[in-house]
Scaffold this motif. Structure first.
Motif, PDB file in Angstrom:
ATOM      1  N   TYR A   1       0.796  -1.225   0.000  1.00 28.50           N
ATOM      2  CA  TYR A   1       0.000   0.000   0.000  1.00 28.50           C
ATOM      3  C   TYR A   1       0.834   1.283   0.000  1.00 28.50           C
ATOM      4  CZ  TYR A   1      -3.634  -3.344   1.172  1.00 28.50           C
ATOM      5  OH  TYR A   1      -4.490  -4.416   1.149  1.00 28.50           O
ATOM      6  N   GLU A   2       2.111   1.194   0.367  1.00 30.53           N
ATOM      7  CA  GLU A   2       2.996   2.353   0.343  1.00 30.53           C
ATOM      8  C   GLU A   2       4.311   1.987  -0.348  1.00 30.53           C
ATOM      9  OE1 GLU A   2       2.896   5.601   1.523  1.00 30.53           O
ATOM     10  OE2 GLU A   2       0.753   5.393   1.860  1.00 30.53           O
ATOM     11  N   PRO A   3       4.259   1.475  -1.580  1.00 28.25           N
ATOM     12  CA  PRO A   3       5.490   0.979  -2.220  1.00 28.25           C
ATOM     13  C   PRO A   3       6.542   2.063  -2.430  1.00 28.25           C
ATOM     14  CG  PRO A   3       3.699   1.128  -3.825  1.00 28.25           C
ATOM     15  CD  PRO A   3       3.081   1.347  -2.472  1.00 28.25           C
ATOM     16  N   LEU A   4       6.100   3.290  -2.708  1.00 22.34           N
ATOM     17  CA  LEU A   4       7.071   4.361  -2.941  1.00 22.34           C
ATOM     18  C   LEU A   4       7.828   4.694  -1.661  1.00 22.34           C
ATOM     19  CD1 LEU A   4       8.203   6.252  -5.058  1.00 22.34           C
ATOM     20  CD2 LEU A   4       6.424   7.904  -4.455  1.00 22.34           C
ATOM     21  N   ASN A   5       7.104   4.821  -0.542  1.00 23.71           N
ATOM     22  CA  ASN A   5       7.767   5.092   0.726  1.00 23.71           C
ATOM     23  C   ASN A   5       8.591   3.890   1.189  1.00 23.71           C
ATOM     24  OD1 ASN A   5       7.040   7.779   1.240  1.00 23.71           O
ATOM     25  ND2 ASN A   5       5.030   7.176   1.999  1.00 23.71           N
ATOM     26  N   SER A   6       8.119   2.694   0.879  1.00 25.37           N
ATOM     27  CA  SER A   6       8.891   1.497   1.193  1.00 25.37           C
ATOM     28  C   SER A   6      10.257   1.548   0.515  1.00 25.37           C
ATOM     29  CB  SER A   6       8.132   0.242   0.752  1.00 25.37           C
ATOM     30  OG  SER A   6       8.928  -0.920   0.889  1.00 25.37           O
ATOM     31  N   MET A   7      10.264   1.908  -0.765  1.00 29.57           N
ATOM     32  CA  MET A   7      11.526   1.954  -1.501  1.00 29.57           C
ATOM     33  C   MET A   7      12.361   3.166  -1.117  1.00 29.57           C
ATOM     34  SD  MET A   7      11.511  -0.849  -2.932  1.00 29.57           S
ATOM     35  CE  MET A   7      13.173  -0.600  -3.566  1.00 29.57           C
ATOM     36  N   LEU A   8      11.711   4.240  -0.671  1.00 25.81           N
ATOM     37  CA  LEU A   8      12.470   5.389  -0.163  1.00 25.81           C
ATOM     38  C   LEU A   8      13.265   4.979   1.071  1.00 25.81           C
ATOM     39  CD1 LEU A   8      13.088   8.423  -0.390  1.00 25.81           C
ATOM     40  CD2 LEU A   8      11.084   8.847   1.033  1.00 25.81           C
ATOM     41  N   LEU A   9      12.636   4.174   1.932  1.00 25.46           N
ATOM     42  CA  LEU A   9      13.343   3.668   3.113  1.00 25.46           C
ATOM     43  C   LEU A   9      14.465   2.701   2.709  1.00 25.46           C
ATOM     44  CD1 LEU A   9      10.304   3.038   5.491  1.00 25.46           C
ATOM     45  CD2 LEU A   9      11.929   4.935   5.581  1.00 25.46           C
ATOM     46  N   ILE A  10      14.217   1.869   1.702  1.00 23.19           N
ATOM     47  CA  ILE A  10      15.257   0.964   1.220  1.00 23.19           C
ATOM     48  C   ILE A  10      16.461   1.755   0.699  1.00 23.19           C
ATOM     49  CG2 ILE A  10      15.839  -0.689  -0.609  1.00 23.19           C
ATOM     50  CD1 ILE A  10      14.339  -1.975   1.677  1.00 23.19           C
TER      51      ILE A  10
END
Length: 488
Positions: free
Chosen positions: A188-197
């Motif tokens: 549901y938050e893939p962009l923020n997930s990848m920002l954290l990655i």
């Protein structure tokens, strides 16, 4: 005959944009890391005698749970007292202030591993509340705080990479990676997930911490690029049929369904992260292997083309972009994908063709540039590209050496090509389309073709065009006379 003059390049803004990005990447052309992240992180640092003690994790948990409980209690009270109960959105103000207080306290702390535990808690609680309030019209502040929190954590990890010792840095990064890899975050938050990655990139330039960056990015590659979610789902269904009594209460995150849209974001930013990791680590072999293994990836090909332009290999970049287009099923769709790619925002109004245009201008190659302009005119469906008619005429007359009569013959030949394209549009496209944007355009009309007809006074082409699109009322617009005079 070709003129001795060369077309004055108007590709300079694109080159300047890439040069500025390379400057922010310490000489490298990067996509998810820049010195600006480090500069932002420095603003979080407290003076040694001003650093506030870190809030213990258990206290932070209590603060957030108490705030959520009071938030729900107030909403329930409102429901019991008012008939318009469900017209009121839940008020998240107190919760947001609590998150900001806990996160702000952690972001200034030099107790890096524990601080990242508090930050992970904030991310989890905000996301959990977002999921529970999915249909709540007042959830917009939660989305805002989530975006802000993810960005601040990303910046904070620059401080962790620079100031923490290697074991502490590894623990801190692992904690943030766990938050990013939460199955609901990925869905549901893939962009923020990848920002954290992308926090891993902060560690790539430190010899004693680079291994932590490779661990996180390699894990992301395995999760997002090398794993087939659909195949696993089908295999799980078959296993369920064979083993109905098997306990499936605990399912590995990898087997959870990820929507195609979310998976696309995860894959795009995984490639960007991997590319930047290898560049920051001066790992040419890793970068070349990535480009080889995912040669069909639009994102990687686009990054490679941009890097070629930055390094001055313009003909190679042109051939790379042209080859990628020719290998695609739908050139227009591929251009749209490149235009909305997240890699070079606002820099590719025509997708891959913009890359080709930049290269052709930089090479001063009239023939290549004319081909790009012809495509812009051919594919035009709104007035934004009508100026390419004049650009093509000036290019061929001033720099290509065509006389006025020779240009008119070229224009007449182009009109026949564009007429055939209109027939294809009528066969295969809806009359109105929003393809590639939010504004509706006629799928049949071609304003650039209309301008060519007007500028060159191609009366026969005008009549054919109007009959084809059943747009006879447009004849006065062309400036070619009334309907009766055209018929005569």
């Amino acid at each position: 005959m070709v003129s001795s003059h060369s077309p004055a390049p108007c590709w300079i803004p694109s080159q300047q944009h890439l040069d500025a990005r390379a400057e922010q990447g310490k000489g490298h052309l990067l996509f998810l890391w820049s010195t600006q992240l480090r500069e932002a992180a420095k603003t979080f640092c407290a003076q040694p005698d001003e650093e506030r003690p870190l809030i213990p994790l258990i206290d932070a948990q209590t603060m957030l749970s108490d705030t959520i409980r009071r938030c729900h209690e107030r909403f329930i009270i409102h429901i019991s007292k008012h008939s318009d109960a469900y017209s009121k959105s839940c008020d998240y103000t107190e919760f947001i202030k609590t998150v900001q207080a806990i996160a702000g306290n952690a972001l200034q702390s030099s107790d890096y591993a524990s601080a990242c535990g508090n930050l992970r808690l904030c991310i989890h609680e905000v996301h959990a509340l977002l999921l529970s309030s999915e249909n709540d019209d007042g959830s917009e502040p939660l989305l805002t705080i989530m975006d802000d929190l993810a960005m601040r954590v990303r910046c904070y990890m620059e401080n962790v990479a620079e100031f923490a010792d290697s074991p502490t840095a590894g623990k801190a990064l692992n904690t943030i990676a766990q938050a990013a890899n939460d199955k609901d975050m990925r869905q549901y938050e893939p962009l923020n997930s990848m920002l954290l990655i992308s926090s891993a990139l902060a560690f790539a330039q430190y010899d004693d911490k680079r291994m932590w960056a490779y661990d996180v990015i390699d894990n992301a590659i395995t999760r997002n690029l090398e794993y087939s979610f659909n195949e696993e789902s089908e295999e799980s269904d078959e296993d369920d049929e064979d083993e109905d009594n098997e306990d499936t209460s605990e399912v590995d995150d990898e087997t959870d369904f990820i929507s195609d849209e979310s998976l696309h974001v995860l894959q795009l930013f995984t490639l960007m992260n991997a590319y930047d990791l290898y560049v920051l680590s001066d790992d040419d072999a890793g970068r070349e292997q990535l480009l080889s293994e995912y040669s069909e990836s639009m994102a990687l090909t686009l990054m490679n083309a941009a890097n070629m332009i930055h390094e001055g290999h313009l003909r190679s970049a042109y051939m790379l972009a042209q080859g990628f287009l020719l290998s695609s099923r739908d050139m227009e769709d591929v251009d749209i994908d490149a235009r909305h790619n997240g890699l070079l925002p606002d820099l590719l109004p025509h997708g891959w063709h913009t890359i080709m245009e930049c290269c052709a201008e930089g090479l001063n190659d009239v023939g290549l540039l004319a081909n790009v302009y012809r495509y812009y005119i051919l594919s035009c469906n709104d007035r934004s590209d009508t100026h390419y008619v004049s650009k093509l005429r000036n290019l061929l007359r001033i720099y290509g050496g065509l006389s006025a009569d020779e240009w008119h013959d070229v224009a007449d030949g182009l009109a026949r090509d564009y007429a055939r394209n209109i027939i294809d549009r009528i066969k295969y496209q809806p009359e109105m389309t929003t393809k590639g944007g939010t504004q509706r355009h006629s799928g049949w009309r071609n304003p650039a073709y209309e301008k060519l007809i007007v500028d060159e006074r191609l009366s026969d082409a005008a009549l054919t065009y109007c009959v084809m699109v059943d747009y006879l009322l447009a004849i006065p617009f062309f400036g070619l006379g009334e309907r009766s005079s055209i018929s005569a």
